[in-house]
Write a protein that holds these residues in place. Structure first.
Motif, PDB file in Angstrom:
ATOM      1  N   VAL A 206      94.428  97.366  44.044  1.00  0.00           N
ATOM      2  CA  VAL A 206      93.560  98.518  44.310  1.00  0.00           C
ATOM      3  C   VAL A 206      93.975  99.235  45.589  1.00  0.00           C
ATOM      4  N   ASN A 207      94.336  98.458  46.626  1.00  0.00           N
ATOM      5  CA  ASN A 207      94.708  99.060  47.909  1.00  0.00           C
ATOM      6  C   ASN A 207      96.200  99.361  48.027  1.00  0.00           C
ATOM      7  N   ARG A 208      96.953  99.004  46.986  1.00  0.00           N
ATOM      8  CA  ARG A 208      98.404  99.222  46.986  1.00  0.00           C
ATOM      9  C   ARG A 208      99.027  98.687  48.274  1.00  0.00           C
ATOM     10  N   LEU A 209      98.735  97.437  48.551  1.00  0.00           N
ATOM     11  CA  LEU A 209      99.167  96.842  49.809  1.00  0.00           C
ATOM     12  C   LEU A 209     100.685  96.704  49.863  1.00  0.00           C
ATOM     13  N   PRO A 210     101.285  97.039  50.988  1.00  0.00           N
ATOM     14  CA  PRO A 210     102.738  96.923  51.147  1.00  0.00           C
ATOM     15  C   PRO A 210     103.138  95.477  51.429  1.00  0.00           C
ATOM     16  N   LEU A 211     102.974  94.626  50.432  1.00  0.00           N
ATOM     17  CA  LEU A 211     103.265  93.207  50.560  1.00  0.00           C
ATOM     18  C   LEU A 211     104.209  92.760  49.451  1.00  0.00           C
ATOM     19  N   VAL A 212     104.876  91.634  49.673  1.00  0.00           N
ATOM     20  CA  VAL A 212     105.681  91.006  48.632  1.00  0.00           C
ATOM     21  C   VAL A 212     104.793  89.974  47.938  1.00  0.00           C
ATOM     22  N   THR A 213     104.537  90.188  46.662  1.00  0.00           N
ATOM     23  CA  THR A 213     103.744  89.237  45.886  1.00  0.00           C
ATOM     24  C   THR A 213     104.700  88.228  45.257  1.00  0.00           C
ATOM     25  N   LEU A 214     104.591  86.983  45.684  1.00  0.00           N
ATOM     26  CA  LEU A 214     105.538  85.954  45.254  1.00  0.00           C
ATOM     27  C   LEU A 214     105.111  85.325  43.930  1.00  0.00           C
ATOM     28  N   THR A 215     106.084  84.946  43.133  1.00  0.00           N
ATOM     29  CA  THR A 215     105.780  84.091  42.001  1.00  0.00           C
ATOM     30  C   THR A 215     105.597  82.667  42.525  1.00  0.00           C
ATOM     31  N   LEU A 216     104.741  81.911  41.866  1.00  0.00           N
ATOM     32  CA  LEU A 216     104.471  80.529  42.258  1.00  0.00           C
ATOM     33  C   LEU A 216     105.043  79.607  41.185  1.00  0.00           C
ATOM     34  N   ASN A 217     106.048  78.835  41.563  1.00  0.00           N
ATOM     35  CA  ASN A 217     106.753  77.989  40.596  1.00  0.00           C
ATOM     36  C   ASN A 217     107.273  78.815  39.419  1.00  0.00           C
ATOM     37  N   GLY A 218     107.702  80.041  39.743  1.00  0.00           N
ATOM     38  CA  GLY A 218     108.277  80.919  38.731  1.00  0.00           C
ATOM     39  C   GLY A 218     107.269  81.696  37.902  1.00  0.00           C
ATOM     40  N   VAL A 219     105.973  81.571  38.188  1.00  0.00           N
ATOM     41  CA  VAL A 219     104.926  82.239  37.402  1.00  0.00           C
ATOM     42  C   VAL A 219     104.311  83.367  38.227  1.00  0.00           C
ATOM     43  N   ARG A 220     104.249  84.556  37.626  1.00  0.00           N
ATOM     44  CA  ARG A 220     103.642  85.693  38.320  1.00  0.00           C
ATOM     45  C   ARG A 220     102.124  85.571  38.319  1.00  0.00           C
ATOM     46  N   PRO A 221     101.474  85.986  39.404  1.00  0.00           N
ATOM     47  CA  PRO A 221     100.008  85.909  39.464  1.00  0.00           C
ATOM     48  C   PRO A 221      99.361  87.038  38.663  1.00  0.00           C
ATOM     49  N   LEU A 222      99.236  86.832  37.375  1.00  0.00           N
ATOM     50  CA  LEU A 222      98.677  87.830  36.469  1.00  0.00           C
ATOM     51  C   LEU A 222      97.462  87.246  35.746  1.00  0.00           C
ATOM     52  N   PRO A 223      96.522  88.104  35.331  1.00  0.00           N
ATOM     53  CA  PRO A 223      95.350  87.599  34.614  1.00  0.00           C
ATOM     54  C   PRO A 223      95.707  86.782  33.377  1.00  0.00           C
ATOM     55  N   ARG A 224      96.706  87.204  32.614  1.00  0.00           N
ATOM     56  CA  ARG A 224      97.058  86.454  31.403  1.00  0.00           C
ATOM     57  C   ARG A 224      97.612  85.070  31.744  1.00  0.00           C
ATOM     58  N   ALA A 225      98.258  84.953  32.923  1.00  0.00           N
ATOM     59  CA  ALA A 225      98.755  83.645  33.343  1.00  0.00           C
ATOM     60  C   ALA A 225      97.604  82.741  33.774  1.00  0.00           C
ATOM     61  N   VAL A 226      96.548  83.337  34.336  1.00  0.00           N
ATOM     62  CA  VAL A 226      95.345  82.572  34.647  1.00  0.00           C
ATOM     63  C   VAL A 226      94.680  82.110  33.352  1.00  0.00           C
ATOM     64  N   ALA A 227      94.623  83.013  32.370  1.00  0.00           N
ATOM     65  CA  ALA A 227      93.986  82.680  31.091  1.00  0.00           C
ATOM     66  C   ALA A 227      94.686  81.525  30.389  1.00  0.00           C
ATOM     67  N   SER A 228      96.008  81.488  30.457  1.00  0.00           N
ATOM     68  CA  SER A 228      96.770  80.442  29.778  1.00  0.00           C
ATOM     69  C   SER A 228      96.831  79.149  30.573  1.00  0.00           C
ATOM     70  N   GLY A 229      96.461  79.219  31.842  1.00  0.00           N
ATOM     71  CA  GLY A 229      96.550  78.046  32.710  1.00  0.00           C
ATOM     72  C   GLY A 229      97.894  77.916  33.396  1.00  0.00           C
ATOM     73  N   ALA A 230      98.807  78.868  33.133  1.00  0.00           N
ATOM     74  CA  ALA A 230     100.131  78.800  33.751  1.00  0.00           C
ATOM     75  C   ALA A 230     100.073  79.079  35.246  1.00  0.00           C
ATOM     76  N   TYR A 231      99.121  79.928  35.663  1.00  0.00           N
ATOM     77  CA  TYR A 231      98.950  80.217  37.093  1.00  0.00           C
ATOM     78  C   TYR A 231      97.672  79.518  37.547  1.00  0.00           C
ATOM     79  N   PRO A 232      97.762  78.588  38.495  1.00  0.00           N
ATOM     80  CA  PRO A 232      96.626  77.704  38.798  1.00  0.00           C
ATOM     81  C   PRO A 232      95.612  78.219  39.824  1.00  0.00           C
ATOM     82  N   LEU A 233      95.928  79.289  40.538  1.00  0.00           N
ATOM     83  CA  LEU A 233      95.063  79.739  41.629  1.00  0.00           C
ATOM     84  C   LEU A 233      94.283  80.984  41.207  1.00  0.00           C
TER      85      LEU A 233
END
Length: 280
Positions: A206-233
């Protein structure tokens, strides 16, 4: 006679003006507050809602945090709290009612110039416990922590048993940067060289923050990854009301659960849950 007609005209004018002012005062006012990442989600939702509800005025002051917003709600100073965690038993006992809305990934982020795009759980453990202190380009890693009892801290602890101990070690080291609120956290990460921290994805998008969003163990922090359990946080997004919320609150909650509201939230990085039951 002319003076009487003029007097009658003036009286009619002021009566009409008073009626118009009364109509303006009767416009619905919706007072919202909560945690910083949740209020970031509210920004596009409120903007869309006000476009189709011209008689509604939404007031949203700087974030009070989940606990502060619930206290203000129970005291009658707020109409709606939007929290990053479920209600505590003592909050529910005071009359607060919760409606879970969804979850957003808690993203691992770094300042611009970070030389990596992926980080592993083992690497995070080493950084938090102080074993690894520099990025691969030699720059000092500057952790931006959250307070010990903050929900983001608890989520980071849940990543692994090793991470639980590493977070405790980081909080115990003198001189560490500790950001009290969500907004403080991402603003500090943005401006601090070599920074590393965790931020709700809603705030990043929303704020278009000038940050590097890291993948965690190769998984991008996306809602669908949360839904599948692939992203744990992931952070909860919970609407909190008083037992009998006013019509303005009920109408707004209907909007955020509508197809348009869900689409806005999903674009902002939220995995929206099904609405199990309507508000009371």
């Amino acid at each position: 006679m002319q003076r009487i007609k003029a007097l009658i005209s003036c009286i009619c004018f002021f009566m009409a003006s008073g009626a118009a002012a009364g109509a303006g005062l009767a416009a619905d006012t919706l007072r919202i507050n909560g945690s910083g990442s949740c209020l970031d989600l509210m920004k596009p939702l409120i903007q869309a809602y006000e476009k189709i509800n011209r008689d509604v005025r939404v007031e949203m002051e700087p974030p009070l945090g989940s606990s502060g917003a619930v206290k203000a709600l129970v005291a009658g100073s707020l109409d709606l709290a939007v929290n990053g965690r479920p209600l505590r038993p003592e909050e529910a006992a005071k009359g607060a009612h919760q409606q879970p809305y969804g979850r957003t990934p808690l993203a691992i982020v770094a300042g611009n110039g970070c030389p990596v795009t992926n980080i592993t759980t083992r690497e995070l453990e080493a950084i938090y416990n102080g074993t690894t202190t520099r990025w691969r380009n030699g720059e000092i890693i500057r952790l931006v922590l959250r307070p010990r009892e903050d929900i983001d801290t608890r989520i980071m602890r849940s990543l692994s048993p090793g991470m639980d101990g590493a977070v405790s070690a980081a909080l115990a080291r003198p001189g560490m940067i500790v950001a009290v609120t969500d907004t403080d956290a991402y603003q500090t990460i943005v401006k601090t060289p070599g920074s590393l921290g965790a931020v709700g994805l809603t705030s990043v998008l929303v704020n278009r923050l000038p940050l590097v969003t890291l993948t965690l163990n190769g998984v991008r922090p996306l809602p669908r990854a949360v839904a599948s359990g692939a992203y744990p946080l992931a952070k909860e997004i919970v609407f909190v009301t008083r037992p009998a919320p006013p019509p303005a609150v009920r109408k707004f909650l209907d909007f955020v659960h509508s197809p348009q509201g869900r689409a806005i939230a999903e674009k902002a990085g939220v995995l929206v849950a099904a609405r199990h039951a309507p508000h009371e």
